[in-house]
Design a protein around this motif. Structure first.
Motif, PDB file in Angstrom:
ATOM      1  N   LEU A 256      93.659  62.519 107.003  1.00 10.43           N
ATOM      2  CA  LEU A 256      93.632  63.034 105.639  1.00 10.43           C
ATOM      3  C   LEU A 256      94.428  62.137 104.694  1.00 10.43           C
ATOM      4  CD1 LEU A 256      94.077  66.858 106.296  1.00 10.43           C
ATOM      5  CD2 LEU A 256      92.070  65.762 105.300  1.00 10.43           C
ATOM      6  N   GLU A 257      95.609  61.719 105.139  1.00 14.50           N
ATOM      7  CA  GLU A 257      96.450  60.878 104.286  1.00 14.50           C
ATOM      8  C   GLU A 257      95.755  59.555 103.985  1.00 14.50           C
ATOM      9  OE1 GLU A 257     101.041  59.154 104.222  1.00 14.50           O
ATOM     10  OE2 GLU A 257     100.379  60.530 105.798  1.00 14.50           O
ATOM     11  N   THR A 258      95.106  58.970 104.999  1.00 14.70           N
ATOM     12  CA  THR A 258      94.382  57.716 104.809  1.00 14.70           C
ATOM     13  C   THR A 258      93.250  57.886 103.801  1.00 14.70           C
ATOM     14  OG1 THR A 258      94.893  56.949 107.045  1.00 14.70           O
ATOM     15  CG2 THR A 258      92.993  55.962 105.973  1.00 14.70           C
ATOM     16  N   ASN A 259      92.499  58.966 103.941  1.00 16.65           N
ATOM     17  CA  ASN A 259      91.361  59.187 103.059  1.00 16.65           C
ATOM     18  C   ASN A 259      91.796  59.522 101.638  1.00 16.65           C
ATOM     19  OD1 ASN A 259      88.483  59.307 104.491  1.00 16.65           O
ATOM     20  ND2 ASN A 259      90.024  59.936 105.973  1.00 16.65           N
ATOM     21  N   PHE A 260      92.854  60.299 101.486  1.00 17.49           N
ATOM     22  CA  PHE A 260      93.351  60.608 100.145  1.00 17.49           C
ATOM     23  C   PHE A 260      93.827  59.340  99.450  1.00 17.49           C
ATOM     24  CE2 PHE A 260      92.902  64.972 101.126  1.00 17.49           C
ATOM     25  CZ  PHE A 260      93.122  65.707  99.979  1.00 17.49           C
ATOM     26  N   ALA A 261      94.574  58.515 100.176  1.00 17.56           N
ATOM     27  CA  ALA A 261      95.073  57.277  99.573  1.00 17.56           C
ATOM     28  C   ALA A 261      93.924  56.334  99.233  1.00 17.56           C
ATOM     29  CB  ALA A 261      96.056  56.597 100.520  1.00 17.56           C
ATOM     30  N   ALA A 262      92.911  56.268 100.105  1.00 20.14           N
ATOM     31  CA  ALA A 262      91.764  55.407  99.828  1.00 20.14           C
ATOM     32  C   ALA A 262      90.992  55.899  98.608  1.00 20.14           C
ATOM     33  CB  ALA A 262      90.850  55.359 101.054  1.00 20.14           C
ATOM     34  N   GLN A 263      90.852  57.223  98.484  1.00 18.14           N
ATOM     35  CA  GLN A 263      90.170  57.773  97.315  1.00 18.14           C
ATOM     36  C   GLN A 263      90.954  57.483  96.034  1.00 18.14           C
ATOM     37  OE1 GLN A 263      87.238  58.987  97.013  1.00 18.14           O
ATOM     38  NE2 GLN A 263      87.348  59.743  94.907  1.00 18.14           N
ATOM     39  N   THR A 264      92.270  57.587  96.116  1.00 18.21           N
ATOM     40  CA  THR A 264      93.101  57.271  94.951  1.00 18.21           C
ATOM     41  C   THR A 264      92.915  55.819  94.537  1.00 18.21           C
ATOM     42  OG1 THR A 264      94.747  58.893  95.678  1.00 18.21           O
ATOM     43  CG2 THR A 264      95.451  57.269  94.050  1.00 18.21           C
ATOM     44  N   ARG A 265      92.926  54.932  95.515  1.00 17.53           N
ATOM     45  CA  ARG A 265      92.749  53.508  95.217  1.00 17.53           C
ATOM     46  C   ARG A 265      91.362  53.249  94.619  1.00 17.53           C
ATOM     47  NH1 ARG A 265      94.396  51.715  99.750  1.00 17.53           N
ATOM     48  NH2 ARG A 265      92.366  51.694 100.779  1.00 17.53           N
ATOM     49  N   GLU A 266      90.353  53.948  95.128  1.00 13.45           N
ATOM     50  CA  GLU A 266      89.001  53.769  94.604  1.00 13.45           C
ATOM     51  C   GLU A 266      88.911  54.224  93.142  1.00 13.45           C
ATOM     52  OE1 GLU A 266      84.511  55.479  95.484  1.00 13.45           O
ATOM     53  OE2 GLU A 266      85.996  55.458  97.103  1.00 13.45           O
ATOM     54  N   LEU A 267      89.577  55.336  92.823  1.00  9.94           N
ATOM     55  CA  LEU A 267      89.569  55.814  91.439  1.00  9.94           C
ATOM     56  C   LEU A 267      90.237  54.797  90.515  1.00  9.94           C
ATOM     57  CD1 LEU A 267      90.489  59.595  91.865  1.00  9.94           C
ATOM     58  CD2 LEU A 267      88.218  58.576  91.571  1.00  9.94           C
ATOM     59  N   ILE A 268      91.347  54.229  90.974  1.00  6.41           N
ATOM     60  CA  ILE A 268      92.050  53.238  90.155  1.00  6.41           C
ATOM     61  C   ILE A 268      91.194  52.000  89.951  1.00  6.41           C
ATOM     62  CG2 ILE A 268      94.054  51.705  90.090  1.00  6.41           C
ATOM     63  CD1 ILE A 268      95.613  53.891  91.566  1.00  6.41           C
ATOM     64  N   GLU A 269      90.545  51.541  91.027  1.00  5.40           N
ATOM     65  CA  GLU A 269      89.698  50.355  90.918  1.00  5.40           C
ATOM     66  C   GLU A 269      88.502  50.611  90.004  1.00  5.40           C
ATOM     67  OE1 GLU A 269      88.790  49.490  94.940  1.00  5.40           O
ATOM     68  OE2 GLU A 269      90.737  48.535  95.364  1.00  5.40           O
ATOM     69  N   ASN A 270      87.926  51.820  90.088  1.00  9.63           N
ATOM     70  CA  ASN A 270      86.806  52.154  89.204  1.00  9.63           C
ATOM     71  C   ASN A 270      87.263  52.176  87.744  1.00  9.63           C
ATOM     72  OD1 ASN A 270      85.032  52.364  91.315  1.00  9.63           O
ATOM     73  ND2 ASN A 270      85.182  54.594  91.477  1.00  9.63           N
ATOM     74  N   GLY A 271      88.488  52.652  87.538  1.00 11.28           N
ATOM     75  CA  GLY A 271      89.026  52.657  86.179  1.00 11.28           C
ATOM     76  C   GLY A 271      89.163  51.245  85.636  1.00 11.28           C
ATOM     77  N   ARG A 272      89.577  50.310  86.478  1.00 13.33           N
ATOM     78  CA  ARG A 272      89.690  48.917  86.040  1.00 13.33           C
ATOM     79  C   ARG A 272      88.314  48.333  85.734  1.00 13.33           C
ATOM     80  NH1 ARG A 272      93.884  47.346  90.870  1.00 13.33           N
ATOM     81  NH2 ARG A 272      95.773  48.182  89.918  1.00 13.33           N
ATOM     82  N   GLU A 273      87.328  48.651  86.582  1.00 16.77           N
ATOM     83  CA  GLU A 273      85.980  48.158  86.341  1.00 16.77           C
ATOM     84  C   GLU A 273      85.441  48.692  85.017  1.00 16.77           C
ATOM     85  OE1 GLU A 273      83.634  49.228  89.669  1.00 16.77           O
ATOM     86  OE2 GLU A 273      84.669  47.889  91.076  1.00 16.77           O
ATOM     87  N   ASN A 274      85.670  50.000  84.752  1.00 17.66           N
ATOM     88  CA  ASN A 274      85.205  50.577  83.488  1.00 17.66           C
ATOM     89  C   ASN A 274      85.879  49.910  82.298  1.00 17.66           C
ATOM     90  OD1 ASN A 274      83.560  52.380  84.873  1.00 17.66           O
ATOM     91  ND2 ASN A 274      85.109  53.988  84.908  1.00 17.66           N
ATOM     92  N   LEU A 275      87.168  49.587  82.445  1.00 22.62           N
ATOM     93  CA  LEU A 275      87.876  48.898  81.358  1.00 22.62           C
ATOM     94  C   LEU A 275      87.287  47.518  81.132  1.00 22.62           C
ATOM     95  CD1 LEU A 275      90.187  48.648  79.314  1.00 22.62           C
ATOM     96  CD2 LEU A 275      91.658  47.881  81.202  1.00 22.62           C
ATOM     97  N   ASP A 276      87.002  46.787  82.211  1.00 24.20           N
ATOM     98  CA  ASP A 276      86.408  45.456  82.072  1.00 24.20           C
ATOM     99  C   ASP A 276      85.053  45.533  81.370  1.00 24.20           C
ATOM    100  OD1 ASP A 276      88.571  44.351  83.324  1.00 24.20           O
ATOM    101  OD2 ASP A 276      87.625  44.265  85.310  1.00 24.20           O
ATOM    102  N   ILE A 277      84.271  46.548  81.711  1.00 23.80           N
ATOM    103  CA  ILE A 277      82.960  46.698  81.080  1.00 23.80           C
ATOM    104  C   ILE A 277      83.107  46.966  79.589  1.00 23.80           C
ATOM    105  CG2 ILE A 277      80.925  48.192  80.954  1.00 23.80           C
ATOM    106  CD1 ILE A 277      81.173  48.553  84.008  1.00 23.80           C
ATOM    107  N   GLU A 278      84.034  47.853  79.233  1.00 26.70           N
ATOM    108  CA  GLU A 278      84.249  48.166  77.821  1.00 26.70           C
ATOM    109  C   GLU A 278      84.720  46.929  77.052  1.00 26.70           C
ATOM    110  OE1 GLU A 278      86.843  51.475  77.446  1.00 26.70           O
ATOM    111  OE2 GLU A 278      85.478  52.874  78.423  1.00 26.70           O
ATOM    112  N   ILE A 279      85.577  46.126  77.676  1.00 26.06           N
ATOM    113  CA  ILE A 279      86.046  44.901  77.014  1.00 26.06           C
ATOM    114  C   ILE A 279      84.904  43.933  76.785  1.00 26.06           C
ATOM    115  CG2 ILE A 279      87.472  42.841  77.349  1.00 26.06           C
ATOM    116  CD1 ILE A 279      89.539  44.637  78.726  1.00 26.06           C
ATOM    117  N   GLU A 280      84.054  43.766  77.813  1.00 28.15           N
ATOM    118  CA  GLU A 280      82.922  42.844  77.669  1.00 28.15           C
ATOM    119  C   GLU A 280      81.944  43.323  76.603  1.00 28.15           C
ATOM    120  OE1 GLU A 280      82.481  39.865  78.933  1.00 28.15           O
ATOM    121  OE2 GLU A 280      84.486  40.072  79.808  1.00 28.15           O
ATOM    122  N   VAL A 281      81.685  44.635  76.564  1.00 25.73           N
ATOM    123  CA  VAL A 281      80.782  45.174  75.543  1.00 25.73           C
ATOM    124  C   VAL A 281      81.355  44.923  74.148  1.00 25.73           C
ATOM    125  CG1 VAL A 281      79.851  47.312  74.567  1.00 25.73           C
ATOM    126  CG2 VAL A 281      79.741  46.909  77.033  1.00 25.73           C
TER     127      VAL A 281
END
Length: 300
Positions: A256-281
């Motif tokens: 559970l701890e591994t999966n929760f931490a991985a999900q947290t990291r995925e959310l953070i990485e997705n947030g960075r990707e969304n920011l990069d997309i907004e900057i490029e637009v």
């Protein structure tokens, strides 16, 4: 060797090599002044002692004064808890009710009740009440008066996140309460460590409420399954001290701890990707309007 706990409430494991490196959030935040409110009750003890040597009217006034101080200590403590939670978050709304301010008013009311005497005038009790309010505000400060980091965040979404996080905290509290029945300090610490990983996910969703949909099953279904598994394990282990059951339960917490931490990291990485997309637009729009970007200017 311990077998991995499985079931409809268990998330799928991530592949090897994805062990989370995110620092888990600690226990619930504690205000540095959290121990001070008890002194309000101590300061009011003379009212309780002298009450029973007074006539009925004086008895009622002294008991009411003590009750006001006790209520002030309670609401002030709750205000400090709310402030600690507010300070621990990057995105937070101000407390809905100013508890510390109410505590100050109750201290003033207690001093007025305790110092009032028929025929002695109102000036003295009013001065004492005002002084008590001022001293309380100096000792404990004001409640947070403004929202923090809420600019550009949908208030409705934030409310939804707050409700889901509240339910998640209740499930974590249920886990901590259930593991006490196992009578094992190491297991209690292990559950607390998992709670830290879960709270790290909570904070990530609070920072960006748009992530709620992706994280909701972790904050609800998986935590509910973890709480139920903890309750069943604690009842079994508390009576049998079954080593295999303990190993299976610890393996469940690790998964559970591994999966929760991985999900947290995925959310953070997705947030960075969304920011990069907004900057490029935005850069594309500026380029179409003939506004050069800083990188283009530097190249020239």
């Amino acid at each position: 060797m311990a077998e991995r706990f499985g079931g409809k409430f268990s998330p799928e494991p991530h592949s090897p090599g994805t062990t989370p490196t995110l620092a888990a959030a600690g226990p619930e935040p504690r205000h540095p002044l959290a121990a001070r409110p008890i002194w309000l009750v101590v300061a009011a003890a003379p009212f309780l002692v002298s009450a029973f040597s007074e006539p009925p009217a004086g008895l009622a006034m002294d008991l009411a004064a003590f009750a006001a101080f006790a209520a002030a200590a309670f609401v002030t403590r709750e205000g400090l808890r709310a402030e600690a939670a507010f300070n621990a978050r990057r995105v937070a709304r101000r407390p809905a009710f100013p508890r510390k301010a109410l505590g100050a008013v109750l201290v003033g009311a207690g001093l007025w009740l305790g110092s009032f005497a028929p025929g002695a005038g109102l000036f003295g009790p009013i001065i004492l009440a005002a002084l008590g309010i001022a001293l309380h505000l100096v000792a404990f400060g004001l409640d947070p008066m403004r929202d923090k980091g809420m600019e550009g965040i949908d208030a409705f979404q934030q409310d939804r996140v707050a409700r889901v996080v509240g339910e998640g905290e209740k499930l974590l509290a249920g886990m901590r309460d259930a593991i006490l029945r196992a009578r094992d300090k190491k297991l209690e610490a292990r559950v607390e460590r998992f709670s830290g990983a879960a709270r790290t996910l909570f904070r990530a969703v609070e920072d960006d409420p748009r992530d709620l949909t992706a994280a909701r099953k972790y904050m609800g279904v998986y935590l509910m399954g973890a709480r139920d598994a903890t309750a069943r394990f604690a009842d079994l282990y508390g009576t049998t001290r079954d080593a295999k059951a303990r190993a299976d339960y610890e393996a469940l917490l690790a998964d559970l701890e591994t999966n929760f931490a991985a999900q947290t990291r995925e959310l953070i990485e997705n947030g960075r990707e969304n920011l990069d997309i907004e900057i490029e637009v935005l850069r594309d729009r500026l380029a179409r309007e003939g506004v050069p970007s800083p990188s283009t200017v530097e190249t020239k």
